[in-house]
Design an enzyme around this catalytic site. Structure first.
Site, PDB file in Angstrom:
ATOM      1  N   GLY A   9       0.840  -1.211   0.000  1.00  0.00           N
ATOM      2  CA  GLY A   9       0.000   0.000   0.000  1.00  0.00           C
ATOM      3  C   GLY A   9       0.864   1.246   0.000  1.00  0.00           C
ATOM      4  O   GLY A   9       0.495   2.286   0.555  1.00  0.00           O
ATOM      5  N   GLY A  12      -0.215   5.033  -1.150  1.00  0.00           N
ATOM      6  CA  GLY A  12      -1.220   5.802  -0.430  1.00  0.00           C
ATOM      7  C   GLY A  12      -0.649   6.979   0.340  1.00  0.00           C
ATOM      8  O   GLY A  12       0.544   7.276   0.283  1.00  0.00           O
ATOM      9  N   GLN A  13      -1.533   7.650   1.069  1.00  0.00           N
ATOM     10  CA  GLN A  13      -1.153   8.879   1.780  1.00  0.00           C
ATOM     11  C   GLN A  13       0.004   8.640   2.741  1.00  0.00           C
ATOM     12  O   GLN A  13       0.992   9.368   2.730  1.00  0.00           O
ATOM     13  CB  GLN A  13      -2.364   9.442   2.544  1.00  0.00           C
ATOM     14  CG  GLN A  13      -2.092  10.825   3.143  1.00  0.00           C
ATOM     15  CD  GLN A  13      -3.084  11.225   4.228  1.00  0.00           C
ATOM     16  OE1 GLN A  13      -3.937  10.440   4.661  1.00  0.00           O
ATOM     17  NE2 GLN A  13      -2.980  12.454   4.684  1.00  0.00           N
ATOM     18  N   ASP A  35       2.167  -1.926  -4.313  1.00  0.00           N
ATOM     19  CA  ASP A  35       0.759  -1.521  -4.245  1.00  0.00           C
ATOM     20  C   ASP A  35       0.001  -2.372  -5.256  1.00  0.00           C
ATOM     21  O   ASP A  35       0.603  -3.131  -6.025  1.00  0.00           O
ATOM     22  CB  ASP A  35       0.606  -0.023  -4.565  1.00  0.00           C
ATOM     23  CG  ASP A  35      -0.615   0.600  -3.893  1.00  0.00           C
ATOM     24  OD1 ASP A  35      -0.453   1.378  -2.936  1.00  0.00           O
ATOM     25  OD2 ASP A  35      -1.756   0.288  -4.320  1.00  0.00           O
ATOM     26  N   ILE A  36      -1.326  -2.226  -5.251  1.00  0.00           N
ATOM     27  CA  ILE A  36      -2.125  -3.017  -6.195  1.00  0.00           C
ATOM     28  C   ILE A  36      -2.102  -2.430  -7.595  1.00  0.00           C
ATOM     29  O   ILE A  36      -2.424  -3.094  -8.575  1.00  0.00           O
ATOM     30  CB  ILE A  36      -3.578  -3.166  -5.683  1.00  0.00           C
ATOM     31  CG1 ILE A  36      -4.377  -4.165  -6.510  1.00  0.00           C
ATOM     32  CG2 ILE A  36      -4.311  -1.847  -5.645  1.00  0.00           C
ATOM     33  CD1 ILE A  36      -4.995  -5.231  -5.709  1.00  0.00           C
ATOM     34  N   ASP A  53      -0.801  -7.761  -4.421  1.00  0.00           N
ATOM     35  CA  ASP A  53      -2.186  -7.683  -3.948  1.00  0.00           C
ATOM     36  C   ASP A  53      -2.230  -8.173  -2.503  1.00  0.00           C
ATOM     37  O   ASP A  53      -2.007  -9.360  -2.234  1.00  0.00           O
ATOM     38  CB  ASP A  53      -3.094  -8.547  -4.840  1.00  0.00           C
ATOM     39  CG  ASP A  53      -4.546  -8.503  -4.373  1.00  0.00           C
ATOM     40  OD1 ASP A  53      -4.840  -7.854  -3.343  1.00  0.00           O
ATOM     41  OD2 ASP A  53      -5.394  -9.142  -5.036  1.00  0.00           O
ATOM     42  N   TYR A 143     -15.248   0.143   9.090  1.00  0.00           N
ATOM     43  CA  TYR A 143     -13.807   0.377   9.212  1.00  0.00           C
ATOM     44  C   TYR A 143     -13.352   0.176  10.658  1.00  0.00           C
ATOM     45  O   TYR A 143     -12.365  -0.530  10.927  1.00  0.00           O
ATOM     46  CB  TYR A 143     -13.525   1.810   8.752  1.00  0.00           C
ATOM     47  CG  TYR A 143     -12.106   2.291   8.903  1.00  0.00           C
ATOM     48  CD1 TYR A 143     -11.082   1.772   8.130  1.00  0.00           C
ATOM     49  CD2 TYR A 143     -11.802   3.318   9.802  1.00  0.00           C
ATOM     50  CE1 TYR A 143      -9.786   2.258   8.249  1.00  0.00           C
ATOM     51  CE2 TYR A 143     -10.511   3.810   9.922  1.00  0.00           C
ATOM     52  CZ  TYR A 143      -9.502   3.270   9.146  1.00  0.00           C
ATOM     53  OH  TYR A 143      -8.225   3.752   9.261  1.00  0.00           O
ATOM     54  N   LYS A 147     -10.753  -2.589  12.352  1.00  0.00           N
ATOM     55  CA  LYS A 147      -9.557  -2.217  13.107  1.00  0.00           C
ATOM     56  C   LYS A 147      -9.591  -2.833  14.510  1.00  0.00           C
ATOM     57  O   LYS A 147      -8.578  -3.297  15.026  1.00  0.00           O
ATOM     58  CB  LYS A 147      -9.420  -0.695  13.189  1.00  0.00           C
ATOM     59  CG  LYS A 147      -9.115  -0.023  11.853  1.00  0.00           C
ATOM     60  CD  LYS A 147      -7.762  -0.439  11.300  1.00  0.00           C
ATOM     61  CE  LYS A 147      -7.378   0.317  10.046  1.00  0.00           C
ATOM     62  NZ  LYS A 147      -6.136  -0.150   9.421  1.00  0.00           N
ATOM     63  N   ILE A 173      -4.644  11.909   9.768  1.00  0.00           N
ATOM     64  CA  ILE A 173      -3.284  12.297   9.369  1.00  0.00           C
ATOM     65  C   ILE A 173      -3.342  13.388   8.292  1.00  0.00           C
ATOM     66  O   ILE A 173      -4.033  13.234   7.270  1.00  0.00           O
ATOM     67  CB  ILE A 173      -2.498  11.079   8.832  1.00  0.00           C
ATOM     68  CG1 ILE A 173      -2.518   9.929   9.849  1.00  0.00           C
ATOM     69  CG2 ILE A 173      -1.063  11.483   8.491  1.00  0.00           C
ATOM     70  CD1 ILE A 173      -1.863  10.200  11.183  1.00  0.00           C
TER      71      ILE A 173
END
Ligand code: NAD
Length: 323
Positions: A9, A12-13, A35-36, A53, A143, A147, A173
């Site tokens: 990943g 991402g951010q 990443d994907i 993946d 979500y 978590k 973030i």
């Protein structure tokens, strides 16, 4: 021997900034970004990059074996706002990816895992102010459920299979390099982009919604700190509360107005308001401070200053403006 790291990943951010930081610490050849898809060309072109993946155990294992990886940072996930639109996809991605890396560690293909949790593990029945490390946790979003369950599994794998997994409950973030990926705190990034490009901002949360937030530099510092801490210092193997600042949309707008006097904000809360209302407004991170000496560097004023400086440079060299 130097650590060999895989970031899943990485486009991402958070993954993108983590990639650059870890490469500066461990060397370009020792940090594999994946990443994907090729969604972030800065990352894809910056060093070794692989398509992996996170939902496919074999796909991760091939990459782990190819590069002799010992440490995985699992940054792939579906975030809170997008997760409410696609509940089963969020559940499948967030849980399958975590089980894949936990099982790779259990089978001794890798030695160490970083997996981020979130303030979304808390819910409407949690005490909202200075939310303690141990408290009521009844998350009301998909979500948050992923978590919270993820935290339980991390602790379980550590206790029963001796897996060295470390985790932080990131607050919202805020960063300037890469745009956020569908969370409830995204407004606090978008607002700076609008302000620096001379536009008004319509906020999707109401003006007095206080949420825990953190500048990216602090999030990366905390991630490196917990991953380099002595193993005995990391006493919590579910996930640590982590805190830097807490503010409302009205307060961040006021801090921007000190630099851009004519910046305008209006409020039009949407479905993300009820997600925000279910989360803490501030977090008690005493345990992280005690166990591995955590402390943050950026408050709201320092972050606004840095965001505006960096974004004005970024827009001066790019013609892309977020809508
Ligand atoms: P992001 O959405 O910006 O990035 C996630 C990345 O994962 C994307 O590049 C995406 O392409 C990739 N991805 C999606 N599916 C994948 C798959 N099947 N295989 C491989 N990669 C895949 O997310 P982020 O903001 O960088 O968040 C990283 C982690 O931190 C997540 O676990 C998130 O829950 C957590 N977190 C983030 C925040 C925040 O404010 N950004 C707050 C709390 C926790």
């Amino acid at each position: 021997m130097n650590s060999k790291i895989l970031i899943i990943g990485a486009c991402g951010q958070i993954g993108s900034e983590l990639t650059f930081k870890l490469r500066s610490l461990y060397g370009d050849d020792n940090v594999i970004a994946s990443d994907i898809s090729y969604s972030n060309l800065d990352i894809v072109n910056s060093g070794i990059f692989e398509i992996v993946d996170a939902q496919d155990y074999a796909s991760i294992k091939v990459c782990v074996e190819k590069y002799n990886i010992d440490t995985v940072y699992l940054m792939a996930a579906m975030l809170s706002a997008t997760g409410e639109k696609y509940p089963m996809k969020a559940w499948n991605l967030n849980m399958t990816s975590l089980f894949n890396v936990l099982n790779l560690a259990r089978a001794k293909f890798i030695e160490k895992i970083f997996w981020p949790s979130s303030i979304a593990v808390f819910g409407p029945t949690t005490p909202r102010e200075d939310t303690p490390q141990y408290t009521v946790m009844e998350p009301s979003t998909v979500y948050g459920i992923t978590k919270q369950v993820g935290e339980r599994w991390c602790e379980y794998y550590h206790k029963n299979y001796d897996v060295d997994v470390r985790s932080l409950r990131y607050p919202g973030i805020i960063s300037w390099k890469t745009l956020p990926g569908g969370g409830t705190t995204d407004y606090a990034v978008e607002i700076y982009h609008k302000a620096i490009t001379g536009k008004a901002y319509e906020c999707f949360l109401s003006e007095n919604t206080a949420l825990p937030m953190m500048f990216m530099d602090d999030a990366i510092k905390a991630t490196v700190d917990i991953m380099t801490a002595d193993t005995n210092a990391v006493k919590i193997r579910s996930s640590y509360n982590l805190s830097a600042m807490s503010f409302t949309p009205k307060e961040v707008a006021a801090s921007i107005k000190k630099h851009i006097a004519d910046f305008e904000i209006s409020y039009n809360p949407d479905f993300r308001q009820s997600i925000a209302d279910s989360w803490p407004s501030s977090i008690d991170d005493a345990q992280a401070r005690e166990d591995w000496d955590w402390s943050s560097d950026f408050n709201l004023e320092a972050m606004t200053n840095e965001m505006l400086i960096q974004l004005s440079k970024k827009y001066a060299t790019s013609n892309k403006i977020i809508e």
